[in-house]
Design an enzyme around this catalytic site. Structure first.
Site, PDB file in Angstrom:
ATOM      1  N   GLY A  19       0.771  -1.239   0.000  1.00 26.12           N
ATOM      2  CA  GLY A  19       0.000   0.000   0.000  1.00 26.12           C
ATOM      3  C   GLY A  19       0.802   1.289   0.000  1.00 26.12           C
ATOM      4  O   GLY A  19       0.269   2.339   0.361  1.00 26.12           O
ATOM      5  N   SER A  20       2.056   1.242  -0.471  1.00 14.52           N
ATOM      6  CA  SER A  20       2.822   2.506  -0.461  1.00 14.52           C
ATOM      7  C   SER A  20       2.303   3.476  -1.527  1.00 14.52           C
ATOM      8  O   SER A  20       2.291   4.697  -1.320  1.00 14.52           O
ATOM      9  CB  SER A  20       4.329   2.260  -0.619  1.00 14.52           C
ATOM     10  OG  SER A  20       4.646   1.869  -1.927  1.00 14.52           O
ATOM     11  N   ASN A  21       1.835   2.958  -2.652  1.00 10.82           N
ATOM     12  CA  ASN A  21       1.250   3.857  -3.663  1.00 10.82           C
ATOM     13  C   ASN A  21      -0.082   4.427  -3.179  1.00 10.82           C
ATOM     14  O   ASN A  21      -0.395   5.591  -3.438  1.00 10.82           O
ATOM     15  CB  ASN A  21       1.057   3.127  -5.000  1.00 10.82           C
ATOM     16  CG  ASN A  21       2.338   3.081  -5.810  1.00 10.82           C
ATOM     17  OD1 ASN A  21       2.757   4.099  -6.359  1.00 10.82           O
ATOM     18  ND2 ASN A  21       2.992   1.926  -5.846  1.00 10.82           N
ATOM     19  N   MET A  97      -3.385  -7.528  -7.204  1.00  7.18           N
ATOM     20  CA  MET A  97      -2.756  -8.688  -7.830  1.00  7.18           C
ATOM     21  C   MET A  97      -3.724  -9.597  -8.597  1.00  7.18           C
ATOM     22  O   MET A  97      -3.489 -10.802  -8.702  1.00  7.18           O
ATOM     23  CB  MET A  97      -2.012  -9.510  -6.762  1.00  7.18           C
ATOM     24  CG  MET A  97      -0.930  -8.720  -6.034  1.00  7.18           C
ATOM     25  SD  MET A  97       0.291  -7.998  -7.155  1.00  7.18           S
ATOM     26  CE  MET A  97       1.190  -9.485  -7.606  1.00  7.18           C
ATOM     27  N   ARG A  98      -4.793  -9.010  -9.119  1.00  5.00           N
ATOM     28  CA  ARG A  98      -5.732  -9.806  -9.905  1.00  5.00           C
ATOM     29  C   ARG A  98      -5.931  -9.172 -11.272  1.00  5.00           C
ATOM     30  O   ARG A  98      -5.846  -7.949 -11.398  1.00  5.00           O
ATOM     31  CB  ARG A  98      -7.102  -9.851  -9.233  1.00  5.00           C
ATOM     32  CG  ARG A  98      -7.146 -10.785  -8.103  1.00  5.00           C
ATOM     33  CD  ARG A  98      -8.411 -10.677  -7.295  1.00  5.00           C
ATOM     34  NE  ARG A  98      -8.165 -11.375  -6.056  1.00  5.00           N
ATOM     35  CZ  ARG A  98      -8.332 -12.678  -5.899  1.00  5.00           C
ATOM     36  NH1 ARG A  98      -8.838 -13.405  -6.867  1.00  5.00           N
ATOM     37  NH2 ARG A  98      -8.006 -13.252  -4.764  1.00  5.00           N
ATOM     38  N   ASN A 114      -3.665   1.928 -13.720  1.00  4.89           N
ATOM     39  CA  ASN A 114      -2.783   1.001 -13.007  1.00  4.89           C
ATOM     40  C   ASN A 114      -1.371   1.563 -13.059  1.00  4.89           C
ATOM     41  O   ASN A 114      -1.032   2.319 -13.970  1.00  4.89           O
ATOM     42  CB  ASN A 114      -2.806  -0.373 -13.690  1.00  4.89           C
ATOM     43  CG  ASN A 114      -1.913  -1.390 -12.995  1.00  4.89           C
ATOM     44  OD1 ASN A 114      -1.892  -1.475 -11.773  1.00  4.89           O
ATOM     45  ND2 ASN A 114      -1.154  -2.147 -13.780  1.00  4.89           N
ATOM     46  N   HIS A 116       2.651   0.223 -13.081  1.00  8.41           N
ATOM     47  CA  HIS A 116       3.436  -0.992 -13.295  1.00  8.41           C
ATOM     48  C   HIS A 116       4.923  -0.642 -13.229  1.00  8.41           C
ATOM     49  O   HIS A 116       5.354   0.345 -13.829  1.00  8.41           O
ATOM     50  CB  HIS A 116       3.089  -1.609 -14.655  1.00  8.41           C
ATOM     51  CG  HIS A 116       3.799  -2.892 -14.900  1.00  8.41           C
ATOM     52  ND1 HIS A 116       3.424  -4.069 -14.271  1.00  8.41           N
ATOM     53  CD2 HIS A 116       4.885  -3.181 -15.645  1.00  8.41           C
ATOM     54  CE1 HIS A 116       4.254  -5.035 -14.645  1.00  8.41           C
ATOM     55  NE2 HIS A 116       5.151  -4.524 -15.486  1.00  8.41           N
TER      56      HIS A 116
END
Ligand code: GRF
Length: 209
Positions: A19-21, A97-98, A114, A116
């Site tokens: 959860g850092s983002n 992660m899905r 998202n 990445h």
């Protein structure tokens, strides 16, 4: 203010882990860097560290249990329901992660992002930093993109490079990229909140301020 004054964008964050983002986006919003509010964080993992961060930051957090539903579609309906309850307009995947299913993507078309940890289209999927080291690239970085039905394939909003150093471990490179991620994700959300992102085919056009 742009024409057609906008309401403050309500963001829902999807996160499975650290959860850092998520925290970076909360801080950017609270510091007024982005004209948006983090309305809710949803996790698919019971006890994910992001929940503790949310509690500390006073952000509503919801665990939606994938196993509590008979299919992926039903699970995602529950997620969408939770996002709607919180009046979410923009969904930010942040270490979720899905792979997002068709209906979920469709419900938030052009409103789901998202982040990445590679320069897409290089090294999509899991362990992007390890893939980069294994390949031997000299530059890597991160990408913020809109989400489509593929894995890390949607139109690219922003990218930034970092150097890959000779003696880098996966942890070294991941940390160097992560520092940039936090800034880049906030910048992408800022542009979205200002109504400056336009999708044109595979390109995302950033309108001038
Ligand atoms: C980040 O490296 C992000 O790019 C990737 O997953 C990681 C999540 O980290 N999608 P955190 O949970 O935001 O700390």
């Amino acid at each position: 203010m742009r024409s057609g004054a906008r309401e403050r964008v309500r963001i829902g964050i999807m996160a499975s882990g650290r959860g850092s983002n998520f925290e970076a986006l909360v801080r950017a919003a609270r510091q007024g860097q982005i004209d948006a509010e983090i309305a809710v964080v949803i996790t698919d993992r019971e006890g994910a560290p992001v929940l503790e961060r949310a509690e500390k930051l006073g952000v509503p957090a919801v665990f939606v249990n994938p196993r509590g539903h008979t299919s992926k579609g039903r699970y995602e309906q529950a997620v969408v329901g939770t996002l709607e309850e919180h009046g979410v307009h923009l969904v930010c995947l942040a270490g979720y992660m899905r792979i997002v299913g068709k209906d979920f993507v469709g419900a938030y078309e052009g409103r789901m992002m998202n982040i990445h940890p590679s320069l897409l289209p290089a090294f999509p999927g899991l362990d992007a930093q390890a893939q980069a080291l294994e390949y031997g690239v000299k530059l890597s970085g991160c990408t913020v993109h809109f989400v489509d039905e593929g894995v890390d394939t949607g139109p690219i909003i922003l990218q930034e490079t970092v150097p890959v150093l000779d003696m880098d471990t996966v942890a070294d490179l991941s940390q160097r990229i992560l520092t940039v991620e936090h800034r880049l994700y906030a910048e992408a959300v800022r542009l979205f909140a200002q109504g400056r992102l336009r999708i044109s085919g595979r390109r995302v056009i950033i309108d001038k301020d």
